[in-house]
Scaffold this active site. Structure first.
Site, PDB file in Angstrom:
ATOM      1  N   GLN A   1     -69.774   7.820  38.997  1.00  9.93           N
ATOM      2  CA  GLN A   1     -69.316   7.484  40.363  1.00  9.93           C
ATOM      3  C   GLN A   1     -68.499   6.075  40.117  1.00  9.93           C
ATOM      4  O   GLN A   1     -68.775   5.322  39.255  1.00  9.93           O
ATOM      5  CB  GLN A   1     -70.512   7.385  41.150  1.00  9.93           C
ATOM      6  CG  GLN A   1     -71.323   8.915  41.004  1.00  9.93           C
ATOM      7  CD  GLN A   1     -72.118   9.161  41.991  1.00  9.93           C
ATOM      8  OE1 GLN A   1     -71.650   9.615  43.238  1.00  9.93           O
ATOM      9  NE2 GLN A   1     -73.522   8.902  41.998  1.00  9.93           N
TER      10      GLN A   1
ATOM     11  N   CYS B   1     -73.397  17.554  41.838  1.00  2.02           N
ATOM     12  CA  CYS B   1     -72.307  17.261  42.796  1.00  2.02           C
ATOM     13  C   CYS B   1     -71.857  18.889  43.112  1.00  2.02           C
ATOM     14  O   CYS B   1     -71.249  19.297  42.196  1.00  2.02           O
ATOM     15  CB  CYS B   1     -71.313  16.386  42.273  1.00  2.02           C
ATOM     16  SG  CYS B   1     -70.006  16.274  43.451  1.00  2.02           S
TER      17      CYS B   1
ATOM     18  N   ASN C   1     -69.645  19.902  45.492  1.00  4.95           N
ATOM     19  CA  ASN C   1     -67.964  19.695  45.575  1.00  4.95           C
ATOM     20  C   ASN C   1     -67.501  19.486  44.249  1.00  4.95           C
ATOM     21  O   ASN C   1     -66.424  20.304  43.794  1.00  4.95           O
ATOM     22  CB  ASN C   1     -67.565  18.818  46.423  1.00  4.95           C
ATOM     23  CG  ASN C   1     -68.069  19.258  47.937  1.00  4.95           C
ATOM     24  OD1 ASN C   1     -68.065  20.343  48.290  1.00  4.95           O
ATOM     25  ND2 ASN C   1     -68.412  17.954  48.781  1.00  4.95           N
TER      26      ASN C   1
ATOM     27  N   ASN D   1     -78.858   9.586  49.332  1.00  2.56           N
ATOM     28  CA  ASN D   1     -77.798   9.918  49.883  1.00  2.56           C
ATOM     29  C   ASN D   1     -78.314   9.777  51.234  1.00  2.56           C
ATOM     30  O   ASN D   1     -79.393  10.700  51.713  1.00  2.56           O
ATOM     31  CB  ASN D   1     -76.970  11.175  49.564  1.00  2.56           C
ATOM     32  CG  ASN D   1     -76.514  11.122  48.082  1.00  2.56           C
ATOM     33  OD1 ASN D   1     -75.460  10.470  47.942  1.00  2.56           O
ATOM     34  ND2 ASN D   1     -77.193  11.694  47.255  1.00  2.56           N
TER      35      ASN D   1
ATOM     36  N   CYS E   1     -69.775  16.645  51.230  1.00  2.00           N
ATOM     37  CA  CYS E   1     -70.733  16.386  50.301  1.00  2.00           C
ATOM     38  C   CYS E   1     -71.507  17.905  50.081  1.00  2.00           C
ATOM     39  O   CYS E   1     -72.206  18.143  51.063  1.00  2.00           O
ATOM     40  CB  CYS E   1     -71.723  15.205  50.648  1.00  2.00           C
ATOM     41  SG  CYS E   1     -73.024  15.178  49.427  1.00  2.00           S
TER      42      CYS E   1
HETATM   43  N1  LIG Z   1     -73.197  10.519  45.329  1.00  3.09           N
HETATM   44  C1  LIG Z   1     -74.232  11.546  45.162  1.00  3.09           C
HETATM   45  C2  LIG Z   1     -73.668  12.613  43.810  1.00  3.09           C
HETATM   46  C3  LIG Z   1     -72.449  13.297  44.476  1.00  3.09           C
HETATM   47  C4  LIG Z   1     -72.607  14.339  45.602  1.00  3.09           C
HETATM   48  C5  LIG Z   1     -71.402  15.010  45.960  1.00  3.09           C
HETATM   49  N2  LIG Z   1     -70.437  14.505  46.435  1.00  3.09           N
HETATM   50  C6  LIG Z   1     -71.764  16.709  46.169  1.00  3.09           C
HETATM   51  O1  LIG Z   1     -70.548  17.187  46.682  1.00  3.09           O
HETATM   52  O2  LIG Z   1     -72.853  17.068  46.355  1.00  3.09           O
HETATM   53  C7  LIG Z   1     -75.452  10.870  44.330  1.00  3.09           C
HETATM   54  O3  LIG Z   1     -75.305   9.698  43.518  1.00  3.09           O
HETATM   55  O4  LIG Z   1     -76.597  11.444  44.585  1.00  3.09           O
END
Ligand SMILES: N[C@@H](CCC[C@H](N)C(=O)O)C(=O)O
Length: 328
Positions: free
Chosen positions: A79, A88, A90, A208, A268
């Site tokens: 990230q 993740c 998506n 999140n 997300c």
């Molecule tokens: N930012 C999240 C992981 C990524 C989630 C993503 N965008 C999705 O589509 O599920 C984390 O650090 O938990």
């Protein structure tokens, strides 16, 4: 002396966008690479004259074992803050499309830190720039305090509890989400309310922060939509075309402030699954398969009582190029 560069491709799933780099590329510091090239002010863009959105929500380092049956795709999401996300939703759709276009197999297994996740490209799209539709098995959502995880002091699931002023339910859908149902997701200043919850002591690994609201009857999810990729209105229309020709009304609107991005993303996937899992837990719906609408496009989420959740939605390849391998 020339600066070492590595090839990349840019993908997005409902506006949640990623740089895809082969895992064997010589990138000496993946965290620094993600921080530099994902930056929304100075990061990657489609071309010198492009007015499209710069940067990305993360870098997917992928490899492909095409000899396995089905082919296996080890997936690591780094990230913008340098952290590695366990899962993740998506990004998983983008990774599956990348593998399908490489080896031809429509079914692959994504090897993620959260476990193996089967993915199927149900509609590959007409051409390379067309959105595909991809279904991903997302595992079973867990409210277990150890799985979320919650701090040791919390011995039971966190359900509709006040955390830093927001009434949240905590669930792990591959990564931790604090889900709050509100009257109207678009009436909340997410950048103001989310950070204290994201960093609250009750979430030792952070969370999140996902807002959800029940959509009005007959809402088709289009009225507040942002342009998924930021370049033209066509991508948002593509998202509609690729969400499984889904005529069902939107059940829930969603907005997510993401850990690791430290800001709101256009969609997300784990968050969409979290919305449906929490809605079922709170008795807001008994529907197992529902349409969830984040700003970047619509997603179809299935959360059956006894099996793994699934997430279905579009994945689109945007452009490709080369990036400085060591931008430190
Ligand atoms: N930012 C999240 C992981 C990524 C989630 C993503 N965008 C999705 O589509 O599920 C984390 O650090 O938990």
């Amino acid at each position: 002396m020339s600066v070492p560069r590595v090839p990349f491709e840019k993908y997005h799933g409902t506006g949640n966008d990623f740089l895809v780099v082969r895992a064997d590329a010589d990138v000496p510091d993946r965290a620094a690479f993600a921080a530099a090239h994902c930056d929304r002010e100075t990061g990657v863009r489609a071309g010198e004259r492009s007015e499209g959105r710069r940067g990305a929500d993360g870098v997917l380092f992928l490899s492909l074992d095409a000899e396995a049956t089905p082919p296996r795709v080890p997936m690591t999401l780094v990230q913008p803050d340098g952290s590695i996300a366990e899962m993740c939703g998506n990004g998983a759709r983008c990774a599956a499309l990348w593998a399908t276009r490489d080896c031809g197999a429509r079914r692959v297994v994504l090897d993620t830190p959260a476990g193996d996740r089967r993915a199927t490209v149900t509609d590959p799209g007409a051409g390379a720039a067309d959105p595909a539709t991809v279904e991903v098995e997302m595992g079973r959502p867990s409210f277990d305090p150890e799985r979320v995880p919650l701090s040791e002091a919390v011995g039971e699931p966190l359900v509709e509890e006040n955390v830093e002023g927001l009434t949240v339910t905590a669930v792990n859908t591959g990564v931790p989400h604090a889900v709050a149902f509100v009257d109207d997701v678009n009436a909340v200043d997410l950048d103001a309310v989310a950070p204290p919850v994201r960093h609250a002591d009750v979430f030792p690994e952070g969370a999140n922060v996902t807002l959800a609201s029940v959509a009005d009857d007959g809402d088709d999810g289009d009225d507040e939509r942002t342009d998924a990729a930021g370049a033209s209105g066509a991508d948002a229309a593509d998202a509609d075309a690729a969400d499984g020709a889904d005529d069902a009304p939107v059940a829930f609107r969603q907005r997510t402030y993401e850990r690791g991005v430290e800001g709101e993303t256009r969609a997300c996937g784990t968050g969409a699954v979290a919305v449906v899992a929490v809605a079922r837990r709170l008795g807001l719906t008994d529907g197992a398969s529902l349409r969830v609408s984040p700003p970047g496009g619509d997603l179809r989420v299935t959360v059956p009582a006894g099996g793994p959740a699934t997430l279905t939605g579009p994945a689109t390849r945007e452009f490709a190029g080369e990036l400085e391998a060591d931008p430190r």
